[in-house]
Write an enzyme that holds these catalytic residues in place. Sequence first.
Site, PDB file in Angstrom:
ATOM      1  CB  SER A  87      24.369   1.721  -8.021  1.00 42.60           C
ATOM      2  OG  SER A  87      24.322   3.103  -8.210  1.00 42.60           O
ATOM      3  CG  ASP A 234      26.821   3.132 -10.973  1.00 43.58           C
ATOM      4  OD1 ASP A 234      26.490   1.949 -11.162  1.00 43.58           O
ATOM      5  OD2 ASP A 234      26.098   3.963 -10.399  1.00 43.58           O
TER       6      ASP A 234
END
Length: 761
Positions: A87, A234
Amino acid sequence: MPLKYAAPLLTVALLATAAWGQPSSQAPAESAASVATPSSLPPIAPAGRPAIGLALEGGGALGLAHVGVLQWMEEHRIPIDRIAGTSMGSLVGGLYASGDSPAQMRALAVSDAFLNVFTLQTSYADSSFRRRQDRMEMPQAITFGLKHGLGLRNALLSDRGVDEFLLTNMPAYNGQELDYNQMPIPFRCVATDLDALQSVTFDRGPLPQAVRASISIPGVFPPVQGRNGHYLVDGGILDNLPTDVLKRELHADTIIAVHLEDAPLSGADTSSIVGVLNRAFSAGIVANVEKAERLADVIVNVPVGKFSAFDYAKAAELVQAGYQAAEQSRASLLRFALDEQDWKTYLAARNSRRLPLPGVLRQVRVDGGEPGAIRQVQSDMKPLEGQPVSPVHTLDALKTIQSNGDYAATYEAFSPSPAPAAGATEVPNPDTGILVRLSKDPIGPPYLLFGPTLAASTSNISRMEVALRVVDQNLGGYGSELRAGASVGYRTNLSAEYYRLLNPSGYFLEPHIGVVREPVYIWANQKRVAERFQQNLSSGLEVGRTFSSSLQVSAEWHAIDTRWSLKTGVGGGPFLSGTAQTGLLHIKLDRAAASTISPNGFRLFASAGALYHAASSDNAPVVELTVDRTRQWRERNILAVSASLNSYLRARVAEPYRFTLGGPMRLSASSFDEYRGTDTFLTRAGYLRRIAALPTGLGQGLYAGISYESGQIWSPDQRAILRQDGFAGLIANTPIGFVTLGVSVGDAGHRKVFVTLGRMF
């Protein structure tokens, strides 16, 4: 940005609805499962020391603390031979691994670069002319897709901003053939495969697309579709601190992990639905981070509990927090420090693997999209051929195809390999090809726009309507569309128009039809003296050319059948039933930055022509002109001036065809349409001061405003009336449109307190 930090924004989005603006489409990205095996890792320099790997945790804005850690490590000559991130850790890690210095990353973090990353919809400036019309006429609209039944888009935010951010800041590492083992620092980033329910590690392919997949917070950013068709989100869901990737794939001998310490459980975490969901989502993240920490030899703990995952405005403080955390781990880190000569050797080896910027553009390919869309991209990219590849120029060229909201576009570089001439020896071609990937919006077209409008003021009739609009793009050909609308409430309206694009140059033909039924109140000395009922059935044809997203020139013929009847009282002329026709030339110039409150911008809408064969009226010339100019001053202040003129040049025209003044922003101290005449003129000057910024992507903010208005109206059967008033109040630019709460005091005893919702009246 891991899921645990997305819960507050995501929950608010679900409660409020996540469908403002045009839906966003997914851009394809490479996944590790569909690429070749990377090359071997480069040797450690200087030789004979352990390979040091750095794992960077996800955490949204909190991940900016990684920049401070990297800054401290460079100042103390701590070599990094391998990097893996998730991320925001993948974004910071990817920039550093590709050659950016901590100083460059800090400058980027404290700039306004992130302001356009978190947006609900395509910016007004980048929207097509017709989408600008939708935004102006229905700024409060919630958008639904109708492709597979009524549905919302799959994310709160548009991915346009984040895509452009990544492509702009990683220009040399956007190639199909990029091998992450051969980057200045060998790199990996992690995403989550929604189809296989497992982690995906990127080791090859365009770096911006890999990082884009790694930061795709579920429900906040759209998922990314890999080449194998799987949807990726993610990476923090399953592997927020990828020490295992460093050990397994990058063969690091020593692992340094940077952990972003979350705040402990507090009363706020259990006293609201947002807090409870946030802690619940965090449970899985914490578990995989604790497991990852067991593989680390050194853990740099960065206390960021006082910050939130959306504190990008506090970038400098977060970078400093990372620097101080590294200083706290000084003893553990300094044992890996190099002397000055070895550090130079390390830097030389690292810099030798830096890639040059892309070369000259020699070839453009387009993947995906209908033939008309492909031709549009090829036409827009044609002027760039033979020029050095520039992210800014390439992204500008791709704005047109994305301006209607039905396509998303990303690009990546490749190396064209044309066949050598006869007798020639083939050599590597230094020139560059660009592959543009188009992806259609999964939920539309067609689209349904839905939104309420409200205007209410003291001693007046409140006006409330619910409006619907269906837009079916590319119907009958690329660039053509059907737009049909309806509203119920104070006014009942049904309309339809078909915009037929005749050629790529922007020439169009647009037939339209509509019916409007509404009450009309007649005023005298601030008292309602009559209620009329007006019904218009109209049809017409407009032809012209849309030159750009900001300029359209056209000619229109319009026929209308009108019923003008009296329900109660006396006033407004006799009963009228008849037809009228108009012929008009239009110029529409829109260089504003937003549909409602535009910090800087200019609008000019001008029409000129004639009214003829109108019931109970003389044939008359018609002039309609509106000019608006806004200018930002010292960031928080906006100065605005506007003027409008509507005139039949004092010809005798019946009441139903006359112009009106009165109501919010149209002589605010007067009642709605209090004045009716054949000639009107209105000027307004105002000042807005932003007193609060709404959350990122939710609008420009809340303003305190004052303005002065002056208007004059005239008709052959009454003397000219001049009215002046002043306004003071609060004005908000929000996802549900233009909201005002104000007080206006004018001459002749006019006073009003009013509120509006939806659009500027």
